[in-house]
Structures are given as structure tokens and as C-alpha cells.
Design a protein around this motif. Structure first.
Motif, short mmCIF file in Angstrom:
data_model
loop_
_atom_site.label_atom_id
_atom_site.label_comp_id
_atom_site.label_asym_id
_atom_site.label_seq_id
_atom_site.Cartn_x
_atom_site.Cartn_y
_atom_site.Cartn_z
N THR A 711 17.58 48.82 91.46
CA THR A 711 18.41 49.82 90.79
C THR A 711 17.93 51.23 91.02
OG1 THR A 711 17.15 49.62 88.74
CG2 THR A 711 19.07 48.19 89.00
N ALA A 712 16.61 51.41 91.21
CA ALA A 712 16.11 52.76 91.40
C ALA A 712 14.68 52.70 91.94
CB ALA A 712 16.11 53.55 90.08
N VAL A 713 14.35 53.72 92.75
CA VAL A 713 12.97 53.98 93.13
C VAL A 713 12.70 55.43 92.77
CG1 VAL A 713 11.32 54.18 95.02
CG2 VAL A 713 12.93 52.29 94.99
N ARG A 714 11.84 55.63 91.81
CA ARG A 714 11.59 56.98 91.30
C ARG A 714 10.19 57.43 91.70
NH1 ARG A 714 15.72 58.46 88.32
NH2 ARG A 714 16.99 56.90 87.24
N ALA A 715 10.12 58.66 92.20
CA ALA A 715 8.84 59.24 92.58
C ALA A 715 8.19 59.88 91.38
CB ALA A 715 9.04 60.29 93.68
N SER A 716 6.96 59.48 91.08
CA SER A 716 6.20 60.08 89.98
C SER A 716 5.36 61.21 90.54
CB SER A 716 5.30 59.04 89.31
OG SER A 716 4.48 59.65 88.34
N HIS A 717 5.85 62.44 90.42
CA HIS A 717 5.19 63.57 91.05
C HIS A 717 3.85 63.92 90.41
CE1 HIS A 717 8.59 64.62 93.67
NE2 HIS A 717 9.30 64.11 92.69
N LYS A 718 3.56 63.33 89.26
CA LYS A 718 2.27 63.61 88.62
C LYS A 718 1.17 62.70 89.11
CE LYS A 718 3.90 66.79 85.86
NZ LYS A 718 3.54 68.19 86.08
N LEU A 800 19.96 45.60 100.27
CA LEU A 800 18.92 46.00 101.22
C LEU A 800 19.53 46.40 102.55
CD1 LEU A 800 16.17 43.32 100.53
CD2 LEU A 800 16.48 45.56 99.50
N PRO A 801 18.93 47.35 103.26
CA PRO A 801 17.72 48.06 102.82
C PRO A 801 18.04 49.08 101.74
CG PRO A 801 18.53 49.01 104.86
CD PRO A 801 19.39 47.82 104.58
N PHE A 802 17.13 49.23 100.78
CA PHE A 802 17.29 50.26 99.75
C PHE A 802 16.58 51.51 100.25
CE2 PHE A 802 16.29 52.69 96.00
CZ PHE A 802 17.42 52.56 95.22
N THR A 803 17.35 52.55 100.56
CA THR A 803 16.79 53.76 101.18
C THR A 803 17.19 55.02 100.42
OG1 THR A 803 18.71 53.98 102.64
CG2 THR A 803 16.84 52.70 103.46
N SER A 804 17.67 54.86 99.20
CA SER A 804 18.18 56.02 98.47
C SER A 804 17.31 56.41 97.29
CB SER A 804 19.60 55.75 97.97
OG SER A 804 19.64 54.59 97.15
N GLY A 805 16.04 56.01 97.33
CA GLY A 805 15.15 56.37 96.23
C GLY A 805 14.75 57.84 96.27
N GLU A 806 14.10 58.27 95.20
CA GLU A 806 13.61 59.64 95.15
C GLU A 806 12.51 59.84 96.19
OE1 GLU A 806 12.29 60.37 91.20
OE2 GLU A 806 14.31 60.57 90.38
N THR A 807 12.35 61.07 96.63
CA THR A 807 11.36 61.38 97.66
C THR A 807 10.34 62.39 97.15
OG1 THR A 807 12.66 63.19 98.57
CG2 THR A 807 13.02 60.99 99.49
N TYR A 808 9.17 62.34 97.78
CA TYR A 808 8.22 63.43 97.67
C TYR A 808 8.49 64.41 98.78
CZ TYR A 808 5.08 60.73 94.64
OH TYR A 808 4.52 60.02 93.62
N THR A 809 8.53 65.69 98.44
CA THR A 809 8.44 66.72 99.47
C THR A 809 7.02 67.23 99.42
OG1 THR A 809 10.76 67.31 99.22
CG2 THR A 809 9.33 68.90 100.33
#
Length: 997
Positions: A711-718, A800-809
Motif C-alpha cells: 500500500t505504501a513505501v514511506r521514506a523516513s527522512h529522520k 508488482l513491481p511497486f515503484t511509486s514509493g516516497e524517495t530520498y533526494t
């Protein structure tokens, strides 16, 4: 008597040695021997001070863990308490206790209230905890109470208002809470009041206006609210007023204009509103005026042009409007001018050229118009300038080449045009230059082009970039492609004789400036088998703007069985891709099968996990199935075995209302309709209709699956990790290092060495930790098609493939310290913890001088170019050894070299004497410097992640470096020097690696 005999024995031995001619080196402690003191037994046995005062000292020792003090010389060792380290007596009474930076750890004992003659209590920069004892209010002779930079908590006792003799009260840098007691207004002898960097709330008491002897008042970095009381205008001896970083609101009182002795006024980072009072123009002694990060409006008063001694003017991040007053050109001592993030309009006044001492100019995020005045070339000391996000036009004046000290220049997001002046190559100290690439600024000079290429290698490459893709495909059709494929959409698959299938294609201009011109007539031509044709109405646009696209359609209608091919050609003015040619193909086929379930009434039942065989023949046939869900479900319906035919499937509810549709069969060899995750189907009866857009299908497989999904891939920027959430509990997640095969990292070319370091979790949630590697770019976590994750029943993931998760810049920036603002400070006397000397003209000194006075050095980094939403994930401070300037290497005698830091500057201006003792955040050491392997002379300190929050993305980050021991008491200068920002080759560096959402 023992002492006398010992001395006689020493004399006798010396005489013997002289007579016999023997030579002996006398130990220093014997050569300077003093009468021995009896060892300490208890306070009743000593006679130097009253027993009660002795017991107060021992209570302090016991309460603050005296055995771990850095210097505890004689404490509880001798019967002469007045000789104990930090204790001073007069007339048989304790008058002073100075134990600053001495490792005290624990609460202040109430027994200190018994030291009736105590005039000075200085416990600065230890680890004092607990509340301030009310008993300290008994010290009626106390003139100095310094408890700053500790861990004191609780309220400020109102009883401190009884200390009528108090001249200096410093409680800053603790965890004090509650309101400021109005009773402090009774301390009419007070000259210094510092309550900054606590957790104080409430209002500023109007009674503070009674402290008419005050020269310094600081309440910075608290949670104080309400308005600034006009009564502070009565403090006519005030030299420094700091109310910054609070929640103060309302207008700035006009009465502050009466504080004519004021040298520094800091009200930044509050919620102040209204105009800037004209009366502030009366403060002609002012050297620093900080009003930034408020809600001030109106224009900048021309009266500020009267502040002829001003070195720093900060009005940034407000709602100021109107023009920049030419009168600011009178501020010839000004070193920093910050007017950014307002609504200022009009042109930059030519009088700005009078500010010849200016080192920093910040005008970005306004509405300034007109050209850059040539007079800007007069700012010979300018090091940092940001003029971005305005409406400046015209050319860059050649006089910019006069700014030979410039290190940081930002001109982008304006409307500048013309050629770069050749003089820009004079800016040899520039290490950061940002301008709009391909936005009207040009150059034909080889030296200028070489210079600009340091900052943007492709700055003048602004041509078109043509590409072609089939609608729905993510894959570009390569120029000259002679191998048609289903993935590209250039293979049309099998189509019945005299039937047809059509695919739409887009022509993209991926360039940034120039339009792409399609020059053919017709624009798209086709040659080869006549079974292929190009739709000519409407024609694709002949001109495609940057970032835009135009569309055309290719139709395949075979007249015979077998393979058919054709060549598509598009003429254009992209020099690298003219003409744009690729091949298409398809197969003519015949179908004879027939199936009768071509309406809702004849729909067959399909169940999850059981594949059914169907056909769609003849032309116009529809294949119908139905199924029932007893609970909300993640549903995937898919066809297979159709070999590129343009299958379409439509999902209906029990009332034959359309609830889902998919026509991607032509791209991926099958049609697939997924209602998963947040769009899962509710319980009920459903119908599915399968058909083709053009043609027939003799046989295909239809499957209904109830599946899990991501359902989601979230980037934890901390924390540099990703949280992966599934629609339901799953099993089979690879959590074994180093494979972690169920997840993949996608990185942009600028990043190397990124890897997955750990996977943990259960049920529906898993955390994937990542080593970000090095470099700059993007990092994304995907779940690949090869993932073997299933639900509890063994069904594999659906989406799949799940490629729409959040990203780190991820970005890495190296900042170099400021030559003008780096420097050292020197303690005024050995135990003063205050400086009376500073210097910014050479190397950075740490250690001590011949009078045991400590050197501390300051490093100044402008980190404002970091994005406001940056999350620091690594920070390294590096300094390079210049030479051991005097005496013994302090690395061998003064302990470890460590650093402290501040989000912003330590004092009122970039380098001043008070930087020596100013509060740092965090209050404890950041850590120790260590040599850098393979880099001779370089030392580095890698910041702990807990301290990343102190990197200032809106301005300056400052560091203070010193040794853990202030001196070695040898009355010899022992100091070492490091290169400062003055050195062009080896300046101090702050290397920041950060992410942005």
C-alpha cells in the motif's frame, strides 16, 4: 615541629653536597617547599573559617560528586579550606566560589545559603541539576550568581528578588520553566540579567523596567509570549537587549528608541507585527539590529539610515514592502545586510555601492526589478550574495569582476539577459555560483565558458531532446530501432484479416529552452507494407514546446496472412535525431473459434484461483463472467496468452454499473484489472466483460485472484529508512543479510555505494534500513516483480513491481568557513571565563598563553543555501593543522580538542569577545577531533545525529573549538594553530549530506 626539622635536614644535606662537590638535581617541589598543612579530618578540626561555612563547602563537594571534578585540588585534603581550588576567603569568611567548567554533577546543596559573606558564586558550564535552592536568597552580600550552562530545572525562585546586592545574574542554558518572577524587578543594582535558553513561559514582567542599571538583558530562546512591555524603554543604560526566539507578539514599542546606549537589539524569530518604529533610528550607537523572522509590515524606515555604527541589519522573513531606502547607503560600517523573504519592490538603489565593508548581501525572495547597478562592483569585501527569486533584468555589469573576495553568488530565478562579462573570470575565490542555465545569459568567450563550466558543465547546452513513446508505455522507442517489441508498442501482434488495431504515440520535447520543430510534410511518413497507415487528421503539431508533446496514431489492418512490416519516419530539427526512424510490425491471422457467453445473462461463474479458457470471436463478441465476494477483498482479474492483442476488460457491479476498466493488453501481453489496497472491492456480486478493441482472440486464459499488495513505501527522512506497508499480513519477506531479495534500491547516477542494511518487521509492516552511500541524487525503495512475498494463503503480491514509493533526494554540500568571521578569542584572565581580545586576521589558535589564559577559536559557516526542508543525515567538520606555534604541543598536555556549535551566531555579531563564553547548542561537547587517515594535518569531527538539528538551514552555523583543559598551569604559552577561512587552499570545511522529501 615536624616541618622545622624537615627544613633543617634539607639545609644540612645541601651543605654536605656543597662541601663534597657532589651535584644533585633538587626536585622542584622541595626547592620551593612550603610549610606542610595538616590533613583534613572534619570541619570541626579546622579553624580557618566558621565550621558552618566549612560544612557548606563539604556539602557542595558531596552533592556534586566532587571525586569526579576535573580539578579538586586540596578539597577535603587539607585543614585550610581557603586553599581549596576555586575558594577565596577574606577576613576568615568564604567570599567567592568559582568552579566553572569543573565537572560538577548533581544539585546545589541548600547549605550554600549559610555562606553569609559570599559575594561570588560561579558554577558555569557544569552538570548541575535539580532546582535552585531558595536558601540562596539568604546571601545578602552576593554580587554575582552564575549558574549558566547546566541542567538546572524547576522555577526561578521569587525569593531571588531579595538579593539586593546582586550585579550579575546568569541562569541561561538550563531547563528552567514557569514564568519570570516579577520580584526580579527589585534587583535595582543588577547590571547583567541572562535567562536565555531555558523553557520559560508567560510574559515579560513590566517590573524589569525598574532595573535601570542594566547593561545586558537576554531572554532569548524561551517560550515567552505576550507583548514587549514599553517599560523596557526606561532601561536607558542598556547596551544589549536580546528577546529573540520566543513567541512575542504585537508591535515593537516606540519607547525602545530611547535606549540610546544600545549596541545590540535582537528581536528575531518572534511573532511581532506592525511597522518598524521610526524611533529606532535614534539608536545611533547600535551595531546590530535583528528583526528577522517576524510578521512586520510596512516599509523600511528611512531613519534606519541614521544608524551609522551598524554592522549587521537583519530584516529578513517579514512582510515588508516598498522600496529599499537609498539612505541605507549611509551605513558604511555595515557588514551584513539581510532583507530577503519580504515583498520589497523597485530597483536596487545605486547607493548600495557605498557599503564598502559589506561581506554578506541577502535580497532573495522579493519583487525587485530593474538592473543590477554597476555600483555593486564597489563592494570589494563582499563574500556572499543572494539575489534569487526577484524580477531583475538586463545584463550583469562588468564591475562584478571587482568582487575578488566573492565566494558565494546566486542570481537565478530572475530575468537577466545578455552576455556574461569577461570580468567574471576574476572571481577566482568563487566556490558556489548559481544562475539560470539557458535563460538568456550567453557567452562566446572561451575563458568565460571554462569558468562557468565549473559550476554547470552543460550550462549553455539548451537544444531540443526528441523522443517517441507509445501511449501507456514507459519505454522510449529508440532512434533507428529495427526490432519491434510489444513493450515499446511497435509490435501490433496478430490481427484478423480485414480487421484493424491502432496504437497512439507521443512525440516529446524533453529540452529546456528551444521548441522542437517537426519539418516533414506530412509530419509522420510511413513506407513499406500498405497494411500500416498513419492517421493524418488531425495532424501532429509542427512545433513542440519544451516539456510538451504532440500525438499521432498508427493503424494496422492486414489484407493477408503472415508478417507485415513498415518504417516510420519523422523529420525534425533535433540535430542528433533527424530523421527519427523506427520499424513496426504485425501478423495477419484467421480465427474460427466461437463462445456463446456474450451478454450478462449468459455470464459464467469464475472462482478465485481457478483459471478459465475463453475466446472472443467473431468480431464484436463479448465474453462475460461473474463472481461473488463474501468480504471486502483485494481483487486482481487478468487475461493471459493473448500475445499482444488489445484486450480490454470492464468490471461491473450487480446492477451492471461500471466500477473498473483496463485496456493495457496491447502493452503487456495481457489485460489486468486490479482493485487492491485502498480501492479494494466491497462484498457483493460482480460481472466482468472481456473484449477487444479491434480483431478477434481464439483462446485466452482468465483468472480471478484475491491477493495482498503493497500500500505504501514511506521514506523516513529522520532515520534513513523506509517503512513498507502491505494491505494485509504477509509472510516470506527476505530479512537475511546481505541479500534482502524482496527489495531493491533505485538510485540516480550521482549516488554510489547505497545498500540495504537491515529488514525487520512482521504482519503488514516492515522497516527497511538503508546506507545512503555517497554522492548526490535520488534513492527509492522498490518491491520488484521477483519478490517472493505472499499472504498467509500463499497468494503472491498483486501490484508488482511497486515503484511509486516516497524517495530520498540526497545531496552533499561542502561549506567553507568565512575568512572575515573566523578567528580566535583570548581569556581576559586565568579564571575569568571571559575574553577581552579577539582576532580574525590569521590562523585559529587553541591552547593557552604565558599567563594561563585560554584560546578558543570560532568557525563561521554560511549554511543558508541548504533547502528549508533539508534533513541532515551526516555532517563532518574538518580543520587542518597550520603549525604548533608555541611551547608544548597541547594535544599532549591539554586533553582532547573538541567543538561546540550554535544554530546561528554565538553573539551579536559574527566575531566578538563574548563568543568565548556564549551559550552553545548543544551545551555539551559535540565530540573530539581525530586525525583523518591519509590526509596529513587534517582533523575531523563527525557530528552525532542528535546534533544535526543545530545545522542552520536559514543562515549561519558557527562552531567553537578548544581543548578540554583550559590551561596546564605552567605559565608558558602552549598553543597550536589551524588554518582559517583566510587560507584559500586549506580552509575549514563543513561537509553536509542531507535529504529532502
Amino acid at each position: 615541629m615536624k616541618t622545622k626539622l624537615s627544613l633543617q635536614w634539607i639545609v644540612r644535606m645541601l651543605l654536605i653536597l656543597v662541601v663534597t662537590g657532589d651535584i644533585l638535581s633538587i626536585p622542584a617541589q622541595l626547592a620551593s617547599a612550603k610549610p606542610l598543612t595538616a590533613p583534613f579530618t572534619n570541619c570541626a578540626a579546622q579553624t580557618e573559617i566558621p565550621q558552618m561555612e566549612c560544612e557548606a563547602l563539604t556539602a557542595l563537594y558531596d552533592s556534586t560528586n566532587g571525586v569526579t571534578w576535573w580539578n579538586k585540588t586540596n578539597w577535603l585534603q587539607t585543614n585550610t579550606p581557603c586553599d581549596w581550588h576555586g575558594v577565596t576567603c577574606d577576613g576568615g569568611y568564604v567570599t567567592s566560589i568559582v568552579l566553572e567548567e569543573n565537572g560538577l554533577n548533581g544539585p546545589i546543596p541548600p547549605e550554600l545559603g549559610n555562606l553569609g559573606s559570599l559575594a561570588s558564586l560561579n558554577l558555569w558550564n557544569n552538570q548541575i541539576s535539580g532546582a535552585i535552592p531558595i536558601q540562596l536568597s539568604n546571601l545578602e552580600n552576593l554580587t554575582l550568581l552564575h549558574l549558566g550552562d547546566n541542567d538546572v530545572n524547576g522555577f526561578i525562585p521569587q525569593e531571588l528578588g531579595n538579593l539586593a546586592s546582586l550585579i550579575k545574574l546568569d541562569l541561561s542554558g538550563n531547563r528552567l520553566s514557569g514564568s519570570i518572577p516579577p520580584e526580579l524587578g527589585n534587583l535595582t543594582s543588577l547590571e547583567w540579567l541572562d535567562l536565555g535558553s531555558n523553557q520559560l513561559s508567560g510574559i515579560v514582567p513590566i517590573q524589569l523596567g525598574d532595573l535601570t542599571n542594566l547593561t545586558d538583558l537576554s531572554l532569548t530562546n524561551n517560550q515567552i509570549s505576550g507583548s514587549i512591555p514599553s517599560q523596557l524603554g526606561d532601561l536607558t543604560n542598556l547596551e544589549y537587549l536580546d528577546l529573540s526566539i520566543n513567541q512575542l507578539s504585537g508591535p515593537i514599542p516606540l519607547q525602545l528608541g530611547d535606549l540610546t546606549y544600545l549596541l545590540g537589539l535582537d528581536l528575531e524569530a518572534n511573532q511581532l507585527s506592525g511597522p518598524i518604529p521610526l524611533q529606532l533610528g535614534n539608536l545611533t550607537n547600535l551595531s546590530s539590529l535583528q528583526l528577522g523572522s517576524n510578521q512586520l509590515n510596512g516599509s523600511i524606515p528611512v531613519s534606519l539610515g541614521n544608524l551609522s555604527n551598524l554592522s549587521w541589519l537583519g530584516l529578513y522573513n517579514n512582510h515588508l514592502s516598498g522600496s529599499i531606502p537609498p539612505q541605507l547607503g549611509n551605513l558604511t560600517y555595515l557588514g551584513i545586510l539581510g532583507l530577503s523573504d519580504n515583498q520589497l519592490s523597485g530597483s536596487i538603489p545605486t547607493e548600495i555601492g557605498n557599503l564598502t565593508n559589506l561581506t554578506m548581501l541577502s535580497l532573495h525572495n522579493n519583487q525587485l526589478t530593474g538592473s543590477l547597478p554597476p555600483q555593486i562592483g564597489n563592494l570589494a569585501n563582499l563574500q556572499w550574495a543572494n539575489l534569487t527569486y526577484n524580477q531583475l533584468s538586463g545584463s550583469i555589469p562588468s564591475q562584478i569582476g571587482n568582487l575578488t573576495h566573492l565566494q558565494h553568488l546566486e542570481l537565478d530565478k530572475n530575468q537577466l539577459s545578455g552576455e556574461f562579462p569577461t570580468s567574471i573570470t576574476n572571481l577566482t575565490g568563487l566556490y558556489y555560483f548559481k544562475f539560470d542555465q539557458c535563460a538568456g545569459l550567453t557567452s562566446n568567450d572561451a575563458d568565460v565558458i571554462t569558468f562557468l563550466s565549473q559550476f554547470a558543465p552543460n550550462w549553455n547546452i539548451c537544444d531540443q531532446d526528441m523522443s517517441v513513446k507509445r501511449i501507456g508505455s514507459a519505454i522510449v522507442v529508440p532512434v533507428g530501432d529495427a526490432t519491434p517489441s510489444f513493450a515499446e508498442g511497435t509490435n501490433f501482434g496478430g490481427v484478423g484479416i480485414d480487421k484493424a488495431r491502432g496504437f497512439d504515440f507521443d512525440i516529446f520535447n524533453n529540452g529546456s529552452i528551444k521548441p522542437l520543430r517537426l519539418t516533414g510534410g506530412p509530419i509522420v511518413t510511413i513506407s513499406g507494407d500498405p497494411s500500416f497507415s498513419v492517421r493524418t487528421q488531425p495532424q501532429p503539431a509542427s512545433e513542440v514546446q519544451p516539456g510538451a508533446a504532440t500525438r499521432f496514431r498508427i493503424r494496422f489492418s492486414p489484407k493477408s496472412l503472415g508478417l507485415h512490416t513498415a518504417i516510420i519516419s519523422i523529420a525534425n530539427d533535433d540535430a542528433d535525431k533527424n530523421p527519427y526512424i523506427f520499424t513496426v510490425q504485425g501478423v495477419g491471422a484467421r480465427y474460427d473459434a466461437y463462445e456463446s457467453d456474450n451478454d450478462f445473462a449468459s455470464a459464467r461463474t469464475i472462482i478465485p484461483g481457478v483459471s478459465q479458457t475463453h475466446s472472443i470471436f467473431p468480431m464484436g463478441d463479448r465474453d462475460h463472467v461473474k463472481f461473488t465476494l463474501t468480504a471486502p477483498s483485494n481483487v486482481v482479474l487478468e487475461t493471459s496468452g493473448v500475445d499482444g492483442y488489445d484486450t480490454e476488460i470492464a468490471l461491473y457491479d450487480a446492477n451492471h454499473n461500471l466500477v473498473g476498466y483496463d485496456n493495457d493488453g496491447g502493452d503487456f501481453l495481457y489485460s489486468r484489472l486490479a482493485r487492491t489496497c485502498l480501492n479494494a472491492l466491497p462484498a457483493g456480486e460482480y460481472y466482468l466483460k472481456t473484449y477487444v478493441y479491434e480483431g478477434v482472440i481464439p483462446e485466452y486464459q482468465l483468472d480471478l485472484k484475491i491477493v495482498p499488495c503493497v500500500t505504501a513505501v514511506r521514506a523516513s527522512h529522520k532515520s534513513t529508512s523506509f517503512t513498507v506497508t502491505f494491505s494485509e499480513p504477509v509472510i516470506g519477506v527476505d530479512m537475511v543479510s546481505p541479500q534482502f531479495d524482496d527489495f531493491t534500491l533505485v538510485t540516480s547516477p550521482g549516488i554510489s555505494g547505497a545498500s540495504i542494511t537491515d529488514v525487520n518487521g512482521s504482519g503488514a509492516t516492515y522497516v527497511v534500513k538503508v546506507n545512503a552511500g555517497s554522492g548526490a541524487g535520488m534513492i527509492r525503495l522498490d518491491v520488484p516483480v521477483t519478490a517472493t512475498i505472499t499472504d498467509l494463503d500463499g497468494n503472491p503480491l498483486a501490484n508488482l513491481p511497486f515503484t511509486s514509493g516516497e524517495t530520498y533526494t540526497l545531496s552533499t554540500t561542502s561549506f567553507f568557513s568565512s575568512a572575515t568571521n573566523d578567528g580566535w578569542t583570548l581569556e581576559s584572565s586565568e579564571y575569568s571565563s571571559r575574553a577581552n581580545a579577539k582576532d580574525n586576521s590569521g590562523h585559529l589558535l587553541v591552547g593557552d598563553n604565558a599567563k594561563n589564559r585560554q584560546y578558543r577559536s570560532l568557525l563561521y559557516f554560511d549554511t543558508s543555501s541548504l533547502p528549508n526542508d533539508a534533513t541532515v543525515i551526516e555532517a563532518t567538520l574538518k580543520i587542518k593543522l597550520a603549525d604548533v606555534t608555541a611551547g608544548t604541543d597541547p594535544f599532549s598536555t591539554h586533553g582532547s580538542l573538541f567543538a561546540e556549535m550554535k544554530n546561528g551566531i554565538f553573539g551579536k555579531s559574527p566575531l566578538e569577545n563574548t563568543d568565548f563564553q556564549a551559550v552553545a547548542y548543544p551545551k555539551r561537547s559535540l565530540g573530539n577531533f581525530i586525525p583523518v587517515d591519509g590526509e596529513a594535518g587534517w582533523y575531523q569531527l563527525v557530528l552525532n545525529p542528535a546534533n544535526f538539528k543545530y545545522v542552520n538551514v536559514n543562515g549561519v552555523t558557527q562552531f567553537r573549538i578548544r581543548f578540554t583543559k583550559d590551561d596546564d598551569n605552567d605559565k608558558v604559552a602552549d598553543f597550536i594553530s589551524f588554518y582559517s577561512g583566510d587560507d584559500a587552499t586549506n580552509p575549514p570545511q563543513l561537509i553536509i549530506e542531507y535529504t529532502t522529501p
